[in-house]
Design an enzyme around this catalytic site. Sequence first.
Site, PDB file in Angstrom:
ATOM      1  N   HIS A 193       0.845  -1.190   0.000  1.00  0.00           N
ATOM      2  CA  HIS A 193       0.000   0.000   0.000  1.00  0.00           C
ATOM      3  C   HIS A 193       0.876   1.234   0.000  1.00  0.00           C
ATOM      4  O   HIS A 193       2.063   1.169   0.282  1.00  0.00           O
ATOM      5  CB  HIS A 193      -0.891   0.014   1.245  1.00  0.00           C
ATOM      6  CG  HIS A 193      -0.094   0.101   2.507  1.00  0.00           C
ATOM      7  ND1 HIS A 193       0.609  -0.966   3.004  1.00  0.00           N
ATOM      8  CD2 HIS A 193       0.146   1.133   3.349  1.00  0.00           C
ATOM      9  CE1 HIS A 193       1.247  -0.605   4.105  1.00  0.00           C
ATOM     10  NE2 HIS A 193       0.989   0.676   4.334  1.00  0.00           N
ATOM     11  N   ARG A 212      10.081  -2.550   2.375  1.00  0.00           N
ATOM     12  CA  ARG A 212       9.748  -1.513   1.404  1.00  0.00           C
ATOM     13  C   ARG A 212       9.685  -2.084  -0.005  1.00  0.00           C
ATOM     14  O   ARG A 212      10.318  -3.081  -0.325  1.00  0.00           O
ATOM     15  CB  ARG A 212      10.773  -0.381   1.484  1.00  0.00           C
ATOM     16  CG  ARG A 212      10.886   0.207   2.883  1.00  0.00           C
ATOM     17  CD  ARG A 212      12.018   1.216   2.975  1.00  0.00           C
ATOM     18  NE  ARG A 212      12.283   1.527   4.376  1.00  0.00           N
ATOM     19  CZ  ARG A 212      13.122   0.849   5.136  1.00  0.00           C
ATOM     20  NH1 ARG A 212      13.799  -0.170   4.625  1.00  0.00           N
ATOM     21  NH2 ARG A 212      13.299   1.189   6.398  1.00  0.00           N
TER      22      ARG A 212
END
Length: 340
Positions: A193, A212
């Site tokens: 997201h 990440r």
Amino acid sequence: MPSRDSCPSCSRCSRSTPPCLSRRTPTRSWQRNSTPSSLSTIPTPTTSPKWPSPSPPSRACVASGLWRRLSPSFRVRMEDVPELRALIGEVAAEQLERSGSDDPRGVSAALRVCFTRLMKSEKKFFVDQLNMLVRRISQEVAEGKDTSGSNGDLLLRLHSQYPGDIGCFTIYFLNLVRLEPGEAMFLGANEPHAYLHGDCVEIMACSDNTVRAGLTPKFIDVLTLCEMLNYTPAPSSSKIFPAAQSQLDPNVYLYDPPVPDFTIMRIEVPASIKLYLISAMDSASILLVIQGTAVGTSTAAASEMSLHRGSVLFISANESISLHLSSPDGMLLFRACCLL
């Protein structure tokens, strides 16, 4: 991409930084986000990632203002983005195009292959393709053409913030979601997201790292990321859930996601009420003031508490708070808790 728009950001991004794409893993945390643009996967905030770790946590976000975010979907329109097709390769692209909605496992498998090939692309190659994409979209914008099919506006914005970043391509695997004030969305563990813009109140389950995926100058653990993600496609509507008005207090609206870890309450106290009681609960909770002013009193507090926009109050289990309102416009508060 779906019609609703939105994009999640890494909760560790500072208020002044743009988006970052990542995925977090399980430390309970509750925060109010007001800046977004960071792509990450769903586990919690910490300053330094630790591996291995348990499955990342779930999270819920409630828009306190107009809010945009990228949520998991993994929907790709290859015909609109030939530069992405070049990165993924013909074989993987055709596999994804042949997979049908009646074969969810086949779709997930194809998405895993496509996303993994993207993330493992040689840097010079993906930077060249990204620059080609940006030049093409910029030219189309200059000519007045519609670039919505390739998410042109979002691409150019993210590229201006993170030029040459692989995260600029990941937007083609995600839903762009737009939440109106009061709307909420729930994201399960291992779902990527990125927050793009707007204000929201967010609560998440325990996590001790972040993995990440892009839109960040920080380290990206590609192998861990590609292995742990949930590649099940879903429409943005499946992530959005409504608030239920409390039967005990009409001023309270409950956002109760499909996990037992946490719940958010939106408390709207009208201006006509000058004394309001925050009821006691079996669990501890955190109260955040978004709007209005009041003086709070509690048997657990040694003195009165002055509350205003931005105030955060920890409420112990079985403790109630009396609010003596002084604001002519009432109060808007959010309460994070666990319903035992």
